[in-house]
Motif scaffolding. Structure first.
Motif, short mmCIF file in Angstrom:
data_model
loop_
_atom_site.label_atom_id
_atom_site.label_comp_id
_atom_site.label_asym_id
_atom_site.label_seq_id
_atom_site.Cartn_x
_atom_site.Cartn_y
_atom_site.Cartn_z
N ASP A 74 0.80 -1.22 0.00
CA ASP A 74 0.00 0.00 0.00
C ASP A 74 0.84 1.27 0.00
OD1 ASP A 74 0.99 -0.52 2.49
OD2 ASP A 74 -0.80 0.09 3.60
N GLU A 75 2.16 1.14 -0.23
CA GLU A 75 3.04 2.32 -0.26
C GLU A 75 3.78 2.39 -1.59
OE1 GLU A 75 5.63 2.72 3.08
OE2 GLU A 75 4.11 2.07 4.52
N PRO A 76 3.36 3.29 -2.50
CA PRO A 76 4.02 3.40 -3.82
C PRO A 76 5.49 3.77 -3.74
CG PRO A 76 1.92 4.57 -3.77
CD PRO A 76 2.23 4.19 -2.36
N GLY A 77 5.90 4.45 -2.67
CA GLY A 77 7.29 4.88 -2.53
C GLY A 77 8.16 3.90 -1.80
N SER A 78 7.68 2.66 -1.65
CA SER A 78 8.50 1.65 -0.96
C SER A 78 9.29 0.84 -1.98
CB SER A 78 7.61 0.72 -0.13
OG SER A 78 6.83 -0.12 -0.97
N LEU A 79 10.15 -0.04 -1.47
CA LEU A 79 10.93 -0.91 -2.35
C LEU A 79 10.01 -1.82 -3.17
CD1 LEU A 79 13.80 -2.13 0.01
CD2 LEU A 79 14.15 -1.01 -2.20
N PRO A 80 10.37 -2.09 -4.44
CA PRO A 80 9.57 -3.02 -5.23
C PRO A 80 9.82 -4.47 -4.85
CG PRO A 80 11.42 -2.27 -6.53
CD PRO A 80 11.46 -1.49 -5.24
#
Length: 283
Positions: A74-80
């Motif tokens: 749910d966090e677009p700015g997290s690690l893929p």
């Protein structure tokens, strides 16, 4: 990644065997806050923070506590992805972080990851994504892009491009980049070693001596390390190759069991690989 730990492990064992010395070790593990005891890569940034890339996330250590970065749906700015294999800091303070899903950019100021790097790559006039990233001692960022070539980038400077196809080099398979006195090194998964001129990006020399030890058709993950005597060490799970930059010849080839058990001071250009200033180790 195991490939970056293997040479450090061998140097450590050899130093112990050949010359007894006292070292102060601090053992950090999961109980201290590390996300996983399997550490693939270690980096110290310009602010003094230690960064550990593990199989389950990126860890920042300030000498007291860890901050762990991991993928969050749910966090677009997290690690893929949580499997970290490389950490490269650019002069502007941003990091290139290599994951099992490729390289992403990390913005330390905003404390977030930029997973879509196509915008950055388009500023270099590239339509691909990096397969390897390296920053040289002059602050140039080098990006090897499969199917295209090698880009040299410096903020405020001129962007240069080296085409693999135009220089009759393989377009895919660069497994690591490094720097020696002659220029920028690229090593392929076939064992081909290439040196580029820093200024012109022309091929200064190339060597296929390591290829002789690799079965035909086999691809291996090769890493590079250049020591203080300008000896080039290529290593993988198959062993270690020492390349003498002065003579442009392969100086030695070692199997891992010989490195760990023999205690021999193998040489390259008259100097051994015993290291006196051992630092952080990922074991």
């Amino acid at each position: 990644m195991i490939r970056k730990s293997l040479l450090l492990l061998a140097l450590l064992f050899t130093s112990w065997i050949v010359q007894a010395q006292s070292y102060l070790f601090k053992h950090l593990e999961v109980s201290d806050g590390l996300s996983n005891n399997s550490v693939n890569t270690i980096y110290k940034d310009r602010d003094g923070f230690m960064w550990f890339g593990t199989t389950t996330g990126l860890n920042r250590y300030d000498g007291y506590t860890f901050k762990v970065y991991q993928h969050a749906e749910d966090e677009p700015g997290s690690l893929p992805d949580n499997y970290i294999t490389d950490i490269v800091e650019m002069p502007d303070g941003r990091f290139w972080i290599n994951t099992a899903r490729g390289y992403v950019l990390f913005d330390k100021e905003r404390d977030c990851f930029i997973t879509d790097v196509t915008g950055f790559m388009k500023t270099l006039e590239s339509w691909g994504v990096p397969e390897q990233v390296f920053v040289d001692r002059e602050g140039n960022t080098w990006l090897s892009v499969a199917g295209e070539g090698c880009y040299r980038y410096k903020e405020g400077g001129k962007r240069l491009f080296f085409s693999y196809m135009e220089h009759s080099l393989p377009e895919y398979g660069v497994t690591q980049m490094a720097e020696c006195s002659d220029g920028i090194l690229l090593i392929y998964n076939t064992g081909l070693l290439v040196c580029l001129d820093r200024s012109t990006l022309a091929v200064k020399w190339q060597s296929d001596e390591i290829k002789k030890y690799i079965p035909e058709g086999k691809k291996i993950e090769l890493s590079l390390f250049v020591d203080r005597d300008n000896c080039i060490w290529a290593y993988s799970l198959m062993g270690i190759w020492a390349y003498d930059c002065g003579t442009k010849r392969l100086a030695d080839r070692l199997d891992w069991y010989l490195v760990v058990t023999s205690g021999r001071n193998h040489s390259c250009g008259g100097t051994g690989y015993r290291r006196q200033n051992l630092g952080w180790k990922g074991l």
